[in-house]
Structure formats: structure tokens, C-alpha cells
Write an enzyme that holds these catalytic residues in place. Sequence first.
Site, PDB file in Angstrom:
ATOM      1  N   ASP A 144       0.820  -1.213   0.000  1.00 57.98           N
ATOM      2  CA  ASP A 144       0.000   0.000   0.000  1.00 57.98           C
ATOM      3  C   ASP A 144       0.859   1.272   0.000  1.00 57.98           C
ATOM      4  OD1 ASP A 144      -2.435   1.394   0.002  1.00 57.98           O
ATOM      5  OD2 ASP A 144      -3.304   0.107   1.545  1.00 57.98           O
ATOM      6  N   GLU A 177      -0.561   1.911  -5.122  1.00 58.84           N
ATOM      7  CA  GLU A 177      -0.268   3.329  -4.857  1.00 58.84           C
ATOM      8  C   GLU A 177      -1.383   4.231  -5.380  1.00 58.84           C
ATOM      9  OE1 GLU A 177       1.453   6.008  -7.361  1.00 58.84           O
ATOM     10  OE2 GLU A 177      -0.100   4.856  -8.336  1.00 58.84           O
ATOM     11  N   TRP A 178      -2.550   3.619  -5.665  1.00 63.62           N
ATOM     12  CA  TRP A 178      -3.803   4.334  -5.937  1.00 63.62           C
ATOM     13  C   TRP A 178      -3.823   5.093  -7.260  1.00 63.62           C
ATOM     14  CZ3 TRP A 178      -2.581   7.157  -0.823  1.00 63.62           C
ATOM     15  CH2 TRP A 178      -2.500   6.233   0.218  1.00 63.62           C
ATOM     16  N   GLY A 179      -2.883   4.801  -8.139  1.00 59.87           N
ATOM     17  CA  GLY A 179      -2.865   5.465  -9.435  1.00 59.87           C
ATOM     18  C   GLY A 179      -2.305   6.869  -9.416  1.00 59.87           C
ATOM     19  N   ASP A 199      -9.594   3.405  -3.396  1.00 58.79           N
ATOM     20  CA  ASP A 199     -10.364   2.223  -3.015  1.00 58.79           C
ATOM     21  C   ASP A 199     -11.769   2.229  -3.606  1.00 58.79           C
ATOM     22  OD1 ASP A 199      -8.191   1.545  -1.531  1.00 58.79           O
ATOM     23  OD2 ASP A 199      -9.177   1.700   0.420  1.00 58.79           O
TER      24      ASP A 199
END
Length: 393
Positions: A144, A177-179, A199
Site C-alpha cells: 500500500d 499506490e492508488w494510481g 479504493d
Amino acid sequence: MKVVILCALLLVFGLALDNGLGKTPPMGWNSWNRFGCNINEDLIIQTVDALLSTGLAKAGYTYVNLDDCWQKDRDRQGYILPDAKAFPHGMKYLANYIHLRGLKFGLYSDAGLFTCQKRPGGLNFEELDAQRYAEWEVDYLKYDNCFNTKVPTKERYGKMRDALNKTGRPIYFSICEWGEAKPWKWGKEFGNSWRTTGDISDTWASMLSILDKQVNIASAGGPGGWNDPDMLEVGNGGMTTSEYEAHFALWALLKAPLLIGCDITKMSADTARILMNAEIIAVNQDPLGTPGRRVSKNGDLEVWAGPLTGNDVAVILFNRGRSSATMTADFKQVGFTDSDCAKVRDLYAGANLGSFTKSYATQVGSHGVKVLRLTRGVCQSKTETMLRRLRRL
């Protein structure tokens, strides 16, 4: 001079991921969407048993992934420690239980000082953590992005990639890394998959928002490295059955990791039917490994399609609107160039619909999909059809 620069780059960024994994998107179960931090040894064992008893494992769901909150602290040498109260027998015990049943074991950590739930993170402990994961026989690591102290993204994920490589154990590396740093542009050098967004939540709006962000990046995925629009919400109760059918089929066509996020010990018949649709799973796991893409959009009506082995094409007619609508799959538009004629199969219905020339049209319900597979067919001209009818007279 060139040699010096090359050596410096290797020191900073290391070598490309080299684990031979991810030839097709991973399939399995992850604890987070349904259970959050409320995980323990008994829950994981019950989930493993349910994967086997329900047929999910046989359908291809083989990874059992613990998300955040399994870890508690570090020992004096810096090695990560599990929460002894929640996991009294430790991680190696769980790994053995999972492996003896033919499944794979996954864990979660974070490329920051702490995980998102403020458990010990992996930043600056990459080699110790990778060594311990290998000793525990971990097969999958989700990594994460919380509490990252603004250390450059590639530096943080590169260190863990290199540490995993160094262990000699193949561990699927899931970059989460959420883009933020557009990992679809560089992810294949660092991991086996990379999150493209924040998320997901168990709502229609969240699913659509994430889907829309995949439109221009689908081509980045392929064997060895996949775009990851986040885990499945199918079965968690926040969407209708039709919406879950759309969610699952679109993720499958995108060649996304198929990681179940519900309580599979209590899943409904509809949830099991959706998750274990062998023909839609086959689209996701097709060895060609080319992600589908959106080929047309007319208001709330969208057509998504992608190539499959044998010159077949998978097509999803997707109705985002509030009322039923007639939708058409134009064979050339969706990339079916093998013939003007195609045999059309409905993958949710499990039914052959017949052979059609140039296009196929059908009704699609509100917030629903028709999932089709096009295969080269043999169609008769109108003249041939009339002559055949006359001969029968």
C-alpha cells in the site's frame, strides 16, 4: 561516463521484477472489503475451507490474501511480528494450512512508515520483511501507499521489488499506490499489477467512477503485469444482482485481478452463480491476455470488447441508464474481423443465440449487461434461406 550513469540508475531503481508470475490475472479472496481490520486465524481457516467446499477454488480462486491488521509490531532485530492474539499460531502455520489444500498465501504491507491502519509499515525494512515473507512461504504481497513521507514512488516500490527478487522465492507483487503516479506507465518494471485508482466501495457510483478511469489505460495491462481497478464487491450487499453482474463481467473483460471481497461462508446463490461463471472467468484468464476496452458510448449505453484466442471476441453491452434499451454489437466495431458472420453466445445465460451477419441486437436491462462471445460462424444469404424453405414445400 555512460557506465557510471547506468550503475547509478541500477542502484536507485534496481532491476525489473523477475518472478515469472502473473501470466494471467490472479484470482482469489481478500479480507479487506468485508472484514476490514476484524480478521483472525479462525476467519481465515473458515474462508480457506469455504473456498474448497463451495467450488470457488476449483473455479480458479486460489489466493487467500490477508489485508491490513494482521501485523502488530517488530522485534528487536526489526523483523515484522503478527498480532499474536488474532493469529496465535503465527503466519507459517496459516501458510502451511493453505498450501496443504492446494491454495496460495498472501499478505499485506505498506511502502510507508505505517500501514493505512497504523500498523508497522515496510519503508526502510524492505529486506527484513521480504526475507521473513519468504521464510513464511508467502505467495502474494499487496503493498500500500500510506504514510509514505513523500519518498519518491519508484524508489519505495523499487526497494521492495528488489528485496523480493533477492529472496529467490516467486512472490506476486501487487503495487497499491492508488494510481497517483500513473503506474500503468511504469508498473511492469516494478510489479505484477498496479492499482489504478483509490479504493472501491460497495456502491454503483463507486464502481462506475473506477470503471471510467480505465477507459484510456486498458492497453497498459498484459501477461506479467495488470491494471488493477481494485477488488470485487460482488456479494457485499450494496448493489443489485444486475449491478454485480455488470461489475464482475467488466472487471473480467478488463483483465483485472479477480479478488473476491465478500464473506464466502455466507454467500447467496446469485453471488456464487456470478463468481463461478466459468465462461466469463475464461475471458479473464484467456492466454492472449489483451484487456478489453470501451469501443463506443452513446449516453448511458456503452459497448466494451476485447480479443480472445482463436480470433474470438468478447463483447459487453452495458446499460448504465435507468430504463431498458435496445443495444447493438457491430461486429467490425468490436474488432471481429474474421468473418461477416458470427456465432453469438450469451455467457451469463450459457446459451448459443445463433449465427448473425454484421451485427447482433438485443434488449439490455437497466444497470445491466449482456456478455457475449463471438465466434466465426456460417450464415446464409436471404436468397439461400428462401431457396431452402421452398425445397421443404
